[in-house]
Design a protein around this motif. Structure first.
Motif, PDB file in Angstrom:
ATOM      1  N   THR A 101       0.854  -1.190   0.000  1.00  0.00           N
ATOM      2  CA  THR A 101       0.000   0.000   0.000  1.00  0.00           C
ATOM      3  C   THR A 101       0.887   1.236   0.000  1.00  0.00           C
ATOM      4  N   MET A 102       0.679   2.076  -0.998  1.00  0.00           N
ATOM      5  CA  MET A 102       1.494   3.290  -1.087  1.00  0.00           C
ATOM      6  C   MET A 102       0.806   4.411  -0.317  1.00  0.00           C
ATOM      7  N   ALA A 103       1.390   4.764   0.811  1.00  0.00           N
ATOM      8  CA  ALA A 103       0.770   5.767   1.678  1.00  0.00           C
ATOM      9  C   ALA A 103       1.764   6.867   1.999  1.00  0.00           C
ATOM     10  N   GLY A 104       2.593   7.193   1.021  1.00  0.00           N
ATOM     11  CA  GLY A 104       3.620   8.211   1.248  1.00  0.00           C
ATOM     12  C   GLY A 104       3.222   9.581   0.716  1.00  0.00           C
ATOM     13  N   GLY A 105       2.038   9.676   0.103  1.00  0.00           N
ATOM     14  CA  GLY A 105       1.610  10.946  -0.489  1.00  0.00           C
ATOM     15  C   GLY A 105       1.299  11.991   0.579  1.00  0.00           C
ATOM     16  N   GLN A 106       1.218  13.248   0.143  1.00  0.00           N
ATOM     17  CA  GLN A 106       0.985  14.332   1.103  1.00  0.00           C
ATOM     18  C   GLN A 106      -0.494  14.621   1.294  1.00  0.00           C
ATOM     19  N   GLY A 107      -1.315  14.137   0.378  1.00  0.00           N
ATOM     20  CA  GLY A 107      -2.758  14.346   0.500  1.00  0.00           C
ATOM     21  C   GLY A 107      -3.123  15.819   0.607  1.00  0.00           C
ATOM     22  N   THR A 108      -2.460  16.654  -0.184  1.00  0.00           N
ATOM     23  CA  THR A 108      -2.693  18.099  -0.050  1.00  0.00           C
ATOM     24  C   THR A 108      -4.143  18.485  -0.372  1.00  0.00           C
ATOM     25  N   ARG A 109      -4.739  17.797  -1.355  1.00  0.00           N
ATOM     26  CA  ARG A 109      -6.105  18.178  -1.740  1.00  0.00           C
ATOM     27  C   ARG A 109      -7.109  17.859  -0.636  1.00  0.00           C
ATOM     28  N   LEU A 110      -6.924  16.745   0.038  1.00  0.00           N
ATOM     29  CA  LEU A 110      -7.840  16.379   1.115  1.00  0.00           C
ATOM     30  C   LEU A 110      -7.662  17.325   2.301  1.00  0.00           C
ATOM     31  N   PRO A 115      -1.332  11.534   8.152  1.00  0.00           N
ATOM     32  CA  PRO A 115      -1.338  10.664   6.968  1.00  0.00           C
ATOM     33  C   PRO A 115      -2.761  10.379   6.500  1.00  0.00           C
ATOM     34  N   LYS A 116      -2.954  10.292   5.163  1.00  0.00           N
ATOM     35  CA  LYS A 116      -4.297  10.098   4.622  1.00  0.00           C
ATOM     36  C   LYS A 116      -4.968   8.844   5.189  1.00  0.00           C
ATOM     37  N   GLY A 117      -4.165   7.805   5.401  1.00  0.00           N
ATOM     38  CA  GLY A 117      -4.727   6.550   5.914  1.00  0.00           C
ATOM     39  C   GLY A 117      -5.350   6.689   7.290  1.00  0.00           C
ATOM     40  N   LYS A 183      10.109   3.291   3.894  1.00  0.00           N
ATOM     41  CA  LYS A 183      10.004   4.725   3.565  1.00  0.00           C
ATOM     42  C   LYS A 183      10.408   4.976   2.128  1.00  0.00           C
ATOM     43  N   GLN A 184       9.692   5.868   1.471  1.00  0.00           N
ATOM     44  CA  GLN A 184      10.072   6.225   0.116  1.00  0.00           C
ATOM     45  C   GLN A 184      11.079   7.366   0.128  1.00  0.00           C
ATOM     46  N   GLY A 185      11.674   7.602  -1.015  1.00  0.00           N
ATOM     47  CA  GLY A 185      12.668   8.669  -1.112  1.00  0.00           C
ATOM     48  C   GLY A 185      12.027  10.041  -1.227  1.00  0.00           C
ATOM     49  N   ASP A 209       8.935  11.526  -3.382  1.00  0.00           N
ATOM     50  CA  ASP A 209       9.263  11.592  -4.811  1.00  0.00           C
ATOM     51  C   ASP A 209       8.253  10.897  -5.729  1.00  0.00           C
ATOM     52  N   GLY A 210       7.001  10.800  -5.293  1.00  0.00           N
ATOM     53  CA  GLY A 210       5.938  10.264  -6.151  1.00  0.00           C
ATOM     54  C   GLY A 210       5.731   8.769  -5.984  1.00  0.00           C
ATOM     55  N   HIS A 211       4.542   8.286  -6.421  1.00  0.00           N
ATOM     56  CA  HIS A 211       4.296   6.848  -6.209  1.00  0.00           C
ATOM     57  C   HIS A 211       5.213   5.964  -7.039  1.00  0.00           C
ATOM     58  N   GLY A 238      -1.013  -0.833  -4.650  1.00  0.00           N
ATOM     59  CA  GLY A 238      -2.121   0.112  -4.793  1.00  0.00           C
ATOM     60  C   GLY A 238      -1.958   1.323  -3.892  1.00  0.00           C
ATOM     61  N   GLY A 239      -2.764   2.334  -4.147  1.00  0.00           N
ATOM     62  CA  GLY A 239      -2.738   3.548  -3.330  1.00  0.00           C
ATOM     63  C   GLY A 239      -3.505   3.325  -2.035  1.00  0.00           C
ATOM     64  N   VAL A 240      -3.313   4.254  -1.115  1.00  0.00           N
ATOM     65  CA  VAL A 240      -3.990   4.127   0.173  1.00  0.00           C
ATOM     66  C   VAL A 240      -5.428   4.650   0.074  1.00  0.00           C
ATOM     67  N   ASP A 241      -5.718   5.422  -0.980  1.00  0.00           N
ATOM     68  CA  ASP A 241      -6.934   6.236  -0.923  1.00  0.00           C
ATOM     69  C   ASP A 241      -8.121   5.720  -1.737  1.00  0.00           C
ATOM     70  N   PHE A 340       2.939  21.708  -9.769  1.00  0.00           N
ATOM     71  CA  PHE A 340       3.019  23.018  -9.129  1.00  0.00           C
ATOM     72  C   PHE A 340       2.078  22.990  -7.927  1.00  0.00           C
ATOM     73  N   LYS A 341       2.641  23.088  -6.724  1.00  0.00           N
ATOM     74  CA  LYS A 341       1.841  22.867  -5.506  1.00  0.00           C
ATOM     75  C   LYS A 341       2.029  24.001  -4.492  1.00  0.00           C
ATOM     76  N   LYS A 342       1.140  23.986  -3.492  1.00  0.00           N
ATOM     77  CA  LYS A 342       1.286  24.935  -2.381  1.00  0.00           C
ATOM     78  C   LYS A 342       2.301  24.368  -1.394  1.00  0.00           C
ATOM     79  N   VAL A 391     -10.611   8.722  -2.413  1.00  0.00           N
ATOM     80  CA  VAL A 391     -10.710   9.875  -1.503  1.00  0.00           C
ATOM     81  C   VAL A 391      -9.582  10.828  -1.878  1.00  0.00           C
ATOM     82  N   LYS A 392      -9.906  11.832  -2.657  1.00  0.00           N
ATOM     83  CA  LYS A 392      -8.866  12.754  -3.144  1.00  0.00           C
ATOM     84  C   LYS A 392      -9.082  14.171  -2.625  1.00  0.00           C
ATOM     85  N   ASN A 393     -10.317  14.682  -2.856  1.00  0.00           N
ATOM     86  CA  ASN A 393     -10.592  16.092  -2.571  1.00  0.00           C
ATOM     87  C   ASN A 393     -11.373  16.248  -1.267  1.00  0.00           C
TER      88      ASN A 393
HETATM   89  P1  UTP Z   1      -1.983  11.147  -5.364  1.00  0.00           P
HETATM   90  O1  UTP Z   1      -1.241  11.351  -6.617  1.00  0.00           O
HETATM   91  O2  UTP Z   1      -3.447  11.254  -5.404  1.00  0.00           O
HETATM   92  O3  UTP Z   1      -1.376  12.119  -4.274  1.00  0.00           O
HETATM   93  O4  UTP Z   1      -1.555   9.742  -4.810  1.00  0.00           O
HETATM   94  P2  UTP Z   1      -1.766  12.378  -2.760  1.00  0.00           P
HETATM   95  O5  UTP Z   1      -0.499  12.695  -2.070  1.00  0.00           O
HETATM   96  O6  UTP Z   1      -2.559  11.284  -2.130  1.00  0.00           O
HETATM   97  O7  UTP Z   1      -2.696  13.639  -2.822  1.00  0.00           O
HETATM   98  P3  UTP Z   1      -2.458  15.145  -3.332  1.00  0.00           P
HETATM   99  O8  UTP Z   1      -2.180  15.058  -4.808  1.00  0.00           O
HETATM  100  O9  UTP Z   1      -1.309  15.732  -2.570  1.00  0.00           O
HETATM  101  O10 UTP Z   1      -3.743  15.796  -3.009  1.00  0.00           O
HETATM  102  C1  UTP Z   1      -2.110   8.533  -5.175  1.00  0.00           C
HETATM  103  C2  UTP Z   1      -1.587   7.485  -4.222  1.00  0.00           C
HETATM  104  O11 UTP Z   1      -0.172   7.396  -4.299  1.00  0.00           O
HETATM  105  C3  UTP Z   1       0.404   7.599  -3.023  1.00  0.00           C
HETATM  106  C4  UTP Z   1      -0.641   8.345  -2.226  1.00  0.00           C
HETATM  107  O12 UTP Z   1      -0.442   8.134  -0.842  1.00  0.00           O
HETATM  108  C5  UTP Z   1      -1.911   7.746  -2.754  1.00  0.00           C
HETATM  109  O13 UTP Z   1      -2.162   6.523  -2.146  1.00  0.00           O
HETATM  110  N1  UTP Z   1       1.633   8.381  -3.138  1.00  0.00           N
HETATM  111  C6  UTP Z   1       1.649   9.525  -3.873  1.00  0.00           C
HETATM  112  C7  UTP Z   1       2.745   7.958  -2.469  1.00  0.00           C
HETATM  113  O14 UTP Z   1       2.725   6.919  -1.772  1.00  0.00           O
HETATM  114  N2  UTP Z   1       3.873   8.712  -2.559  1.00  0.00           N
HETATM  115  C8  UTP Z   1       3.947   9.849  -3.277  1.00  0.00           C
HETATM  116  O15 UTP Z   1       5.018  10.479  -3.316  1.00  0.00           O
HETATM  117  C9  UTP Z   1       2.804  10.262  -3.959  1.00  0.00           C
END
Ligand code: UTP
Length: 413
Positions: A101-110, A115-117, A183-185, A209-211, A238-241, A340-342, A391-393
């Protein structure tokens, strides 16, 4: 002034990033060491060229894009279904299958703090997204008699909070020995002038550094070794969301093995030409995903004789890979894309700036860029209402509200 400091200073001067040391004297010794360490380890050439790339439109002109074949899960013949199911069941029961499960994202939109999880989806049970995913694995334990090995990818930013959350919740009743975090890079972010930014700790601001970072991190953090050692042959990544992700799918595994492909992806029918999702395709003869930002109107709207979108198999970040394929992919770098992000940062006066609009470039690798290194890949179309509730926004489309409804409807049946 020690040698390391002088070396770091020299690097910053060479790359016009001297401002990074503006508040060095005010930092604790620990943070000073961290900052120097960051400077010595960042690839400034790479960041420079990633920044330069943000100034140019990405060109896709020369690639040959074609539709990709897929199999609809619902329309698989009884005979094949049984065959795939038997093969896949055998793999799962014999502990040759794992979930990542990839749960390293920042979930900025949510915009959830944490952590989003750990987000409470708002069900009567108040289950978090992690617990909802864990329920799927607990169900698999009932079905297959084994706890599926679960790897969870976190980031530098959210690792501690994620692990603590699992500990506090006693791993939701799952077998703790079957859960491993890695941990991801990360890569530095930069502003619109290509300057690196200072974070609230006085360090260089970095972000996951992205999924697509999943493969390299699995290698670095010895997840691939762990899989090999445990005899795991296939992994769902798969993603966490997606709270309806059907991660343990014997038919998907069996179909991949029967078709002798190194990977498979699940798709759902694109909701319409304008839906903001990437779709599976063939690019120069290789499996690929064409992004919604990349597809022409003409292609997005093209229909076949049955009135279905020709490019209509949405990629939902639910993919299966053989461990051999993961191993191969992890040896090569995937390209980075910029977003391009905040991003909060400390300005030249030492004040914290919380921007209301995007102000910084983040560099990310995308998991699906790995598809092109595969000879072939099977695509299985599944039903959106059964397997896709993202679950994105914070509100509107793909929000907790829509995911909650989809989740409730599915579990009602
Ligand atoms: P998204 O591309 O939707 O990004 O990730 P996000 O971080 O969840 O949300 P925003 O864009 O900042 O709003 C899709 C999946 O990939 C994982 C996320 O955790 C989610 O499960 N992911 C994304 C990572 O694990 N690492 C990353 O660097 C980016």
């Amino acid at each position: 002034m020690n040698d390391e400091f002088l070396k770091a200073k020299g690097i910053l001067e060479k790359y016009n990033q001297e401002h990074i040391l503006n508040f060095y004297d005010k930092l604790s010794e620990e943070k000073q060491n961290k900052l120097i360490n960051q400077i010595l380890n960042i690839d400034f050439e790479q960041i420079g060229s990633l920044y330069e790339n943000t100034k140019h439109e990405v060109e896709f002109g020369n690639s040959k894009i074609e539709p990709i074949n897929y199999l609809e899960k619902d329309k698989i013949s009884n005979e094949d279904f049984k065959k795939f199911n038997t093969i896949g069941t055998d793999i799962i029961k014999n502990d040759k299958f794992a979930v990542v499960t990839m749960a390293g994202g920042q979930g900025t939109r949510l915009g959830h703090k944490g952590p989003k999880g750990t987000y409470d989806l708002g069900l009567d049970s108040h289950k978090s997204i992690f617990e909802i995913l864990c329920d799927t694995l607990k169900k698999a334990k009932e079905d297959y008699g084994t706890y599926v090995q679960w790897y969870i990818m976190t980031s530098e930013e959210n690792n501690r909070q994620t692990v603590e959350f699992f500990e506090e919740n006693n791993y939701f009743g799952y077998d703790k020995n079957k859960v491993m975090f890695f941990k991801q890079g990360q890569l530095p972010m930069c502003d619109t002038k290509g300057k690196l930014m200072i974070d609230e700790n006085g360090l260089i601001k970095e972000a996951a550094d992205g999924h697509g970072g999943v493969f390299e991190s699995m290698r670095k953090d010895a997840v691939i070794d762990d899989m090999k050692q445990k005899g795991i042959e296939w992994a769902f990544i798969g993603g966490v969301d997606n709270v309806l992700a059907n991660m343990v799918d014997s038919v998907l595994i069996g179909m991949s093995i029967a078709n002798n492909v190194p990977a498979a992806g699940k798709s759902v029918v694109k909701a319409g030409p304008k839906e903001r999702v990437g779709v599976f395709c063939k690019r120069n003869g290789k499996p690929s995903v064409i992004e919604y930002t990349e597809i022409t109107n003409e292609m997005a709207e093209a229909k076949n004789e049955n009135g279905e979108l020709i490019y209509g198999e949405s990629h939902i970040l639910c993919n299966l890979f053989s461990v051999k394929a993961i191993d191969e992919i992890s040896k090569n770098k995937l390209p980075y894309h910029s977003a391009f992000k905040k991003a909060k940062y400390i300005n030249e006066k030492g004040e914290l700036v919380v921007p209301e609009k995007p102000n910084a470039y983040k560099f990310e690798a995308f998991l699906f860029d790995a598809f092109e290194s595969l000879n072939d890949m099977a695509i299985m179309r599944v039903k959106r209402e059964e397997e896709f509730a993202p679950v994105k926004n914070a509100e509107g489309v793909d929000s907790p509200e829509t995911a909650r409804e989809l989740y409730k409807n599915f579990h009602k049946n």
